[in-house]
Design a protein around this motif. Structure first.
Motif, PDB file in Angstrom:
ATOM      1  N   SER A  98      -5.824   2.129   4.494  1.00  0.00           N
ATOM      2  CA  SER A  98      -5.584   0.777   4.007  1.00  0.00           C
ATOM      3  C   SER A  98      -4.648   0.023   4.958  1.00  0.00           C
ATOM      4  CB  SER A  98      -4.998   0.821   2.600  1.00  0.00           C
ATOM      5  OG  SER A  98      -4.896  -0.475   2.070  1.00  0.00           O
ATOM      6  N   GLN A  99      -3.678   0.714   5.483  1.00  0.00           N
ATOM      7  CA  GLN A  99      -2.759   0.078   6.426  1.00  0.00           C
ATOM      8  C   GLN A  99      -3.504  -0.385   7.680  1.00  0.00           C
ATOM      9  OE1 GLN A  99       0.796   2.587   6.903  1.00  0.00           O
ATOM     10  NE2 GLN A  99       0.432   3.286   4.810  1.00  0.00           N
ATOM     11  N   ARG A 100      -4.436   0.431   8.184  1.00  0.00           N
ATOM     12  CA  ARG A 100      -5.230   0.033   9.351  1.00  0.00           C
ATOM     13  C   ARG A 100      -6.102  -1.177   9.033  1.00  0.00           C
ATOM     14  NH1 ARG A 100      -5.730   5.548   9.936  1.00  0.00           N
ATOM     15  NH2 ARG A 100      -7.887   5.576   9.203  1.00  0.00           N
TER      16      ARG A 100
ATOM     17  N   LYS B 234       2.971  -5.967   9.375  1.00  0.00           N
ATOM     18  CA  LYS B 234       3.746  -4.962   8.649  1.00  0.00           C
ATOM     19  C   LYS B 234       5.194  -5.425   8.601  1.00  0.00           C
ATOM     20  CE  LYS B 234       4.954  -0.065   8.755  1.00  0.00           C
ATOM     21  NZ  LYS B 234       4.713   1.213   9.458  1.00  0.00           N
TER      22      LYS B 234
ATOM     23  N   ALA C 274      -2.980   5.548   4.930  1.00  0.00           N
ATOM     24  CA  ALA C 274      -3.082   5.081   6.314  1.00  0.00           C
ATOM     25  C   ALA C 274      -4.337   4.242   6.548  1.00  0.00           C
ATOM     26  CB  ALA C 274      -3.059   6.273   7.267  1.00  0.00           C
TER      27      ALA C 274
ATOM     28  N   THR D 236       0.826  -1.197   0.000  1.00  0.00           N
ATOM     29  CA  THR D 236       0.000   0.000   0.000  1.00  0.00           C
ATOM     30  C   THR D 236       0.862   1.249   0.000  1.00  0.00           C
ATOM     31  OG1 THR D 236      -1.779   1.174   1.152  1.00  0.00           O
ATOM     32  CG2 THR D 236      -0.257  -0.061   2.506  1.00  0.00           C
TER      33      THR D 236
ATOM     34  N   TYR E   9       2.848  -5.600   3.684  1.00  0.00           N
ATOM     35  CA  TYR E   9       2.241  -6.412   4.738  1.00  0.00           C
ATOM     36  C   TYR E   9       2.158  -7.853   4.248  1.00  0.00           C
ATOM     37  CZ  TYR E   9       0.631  -2.224   7.172  1.00  0.00           C
ATOM     38  OH  TYR E   9       0.574  -1.043   7.861  1.00  0.00           O
TER      39      TYR E   9
ATOM     40  N   VAL F  24       4.321   0.505   1.804  1.00  0.00           N
ATOM     41  CA  VAL F  24       4.422  -0.338   2.989  1.00  0.00           C
ATOM     42  C   VAL F  24       3.974  -1.731   2.566  1.00  0.00           C
ATOM     43  CG1 VAL F  24       3.689  -0.672   5.373  1.00  0.00           C
ATOM     44  CG2 VAL F  24       3.873   1.647   4.446  1.00  0.00           C
TER      45      VAL F  24
ATOM     46  N   GLU G  66      -3.923  -4.290   9.122  1.00  0.00           N
ATOM     47  CA  GLU G  66      -3.525  -4.634  10.492  1.00  0.00           C
ATOM     48  C   GLU G  66      -4.695  -5.239  11.259  1.00  0.00           C
ATOM     49  OE1 GLU G  66      -1.838  -0.915  11.783  1.00  0.00           O
ATOM     50  OE2 GLU G  66      -0.047  -1.223  10.539  1.00  0.00           O
TER      51      GLU G  66
ATOM     52  N   VAL H 176       2.504   4.515   1.002  1.00  0.00           N
ATOM     53  CA  VAL H 176       2.879   4.922   2.359  1.00  0.00           C
ATOM     54  C   VAL H 176       1.913   5.975   2.917  1.00  0.00           C
ATOM     55  CG1 VAL H 176       4.520   6.755   1.753  1.00  0.00           C
ATOM     56  CG2 VAL H 176       4.911   5.383   3.807  1.00  0.00           C
TER      57      VAL H 176
END
Length: 187
Positions: free
Chosen positions: A147-149, A158, A145, A140, A179, A177, A152, A142
């Motif tokens: 999509s990162q959440r 990560k 945020a 994703t 994952y 980032v 997770e 950087v």
């Protein structure tokens, strides 16, 4: 069709606090629903694919990309029409050991746990449906945020930042980032 019941935050419009998220194949008959996210710059901002500005473009994208895809599903809520998409693309050079996860959800449904629920359904089934798959990874932007959440919350780990790894539609190279979720990470 697998289903996950999700408790989501109460919305200001008093929509119900729980929804059932299911996955099913996306077809040509879904072109109008597909447009709800595929034509929205807020949704497509971090995806490489061009926006679908017309129904004809949506039909062409479904016909040329989705129908031949090895694992592409529509995200549906409460058994209704598609509100998003999720896909798993095995890397050919890895003999099916590794695959990439991608997803998009209509903007009006962001922040309700629907994307996380859809990815939870994916990891519950994809390792059984794609023989030899050991690693599912997601990359994703950087700056993405949200999509990162989602990743997770769905149990992805990560691993780090890949410098200048992705190129946006604008041609700008950006950090990403990465994952992963391993077959052995399933409960």
């Amino acid at each position: 069709m697998d289903q996950v019941d999700v408790d989501v935050q109460q919305r200001k419009d008093d929509s119900p606090p729980a929804v059932a998220v299911t996955l099913r194949p996306l077809g040509l008959a879904d072109a109008d629903d597909f447009m709800a996210w595929a034509s929205d710059e807020r949704v497509m901002r971090f995806l490489k694919r061009p926006l679908c500005a017309t129904r004809e473009q949506a039909v062409a994208q479904i016909r040329d990309t989705v129908l031949g895809h090895p694992w592409f599903r529509a995200i549906c809520v409460d058994g209704g029409r598609p509100v998003g998409q999720v896909s798993v693309w095995p890397y050919a050079d890895e003999g099916g050991h590794r695959a990439n996860l991608g997803y998009a959800l209509a903007h009006g449904l962001w922040g309700r746990g629907i994307a996380t629920a859809a990815i939870t359904v994916v990891v519950a089934r994809v390792f059984d449906e794609l023989p030899g798959l050991e690693r599912l990874e997601a990359v994703t932007d950087v700056e993405n945020a949200r999509s990162q959440r989602v990743l997770e919350k769905a149990g992805f780990k990560k691993e780090g930042v890949l410098r200048r790894y992705i190129v946006r539609r604008s041609g700008e190279a950006m950090d990403a980032v990465i994952y992963s979720f391993l077959a052995s990470d399933r409960p």
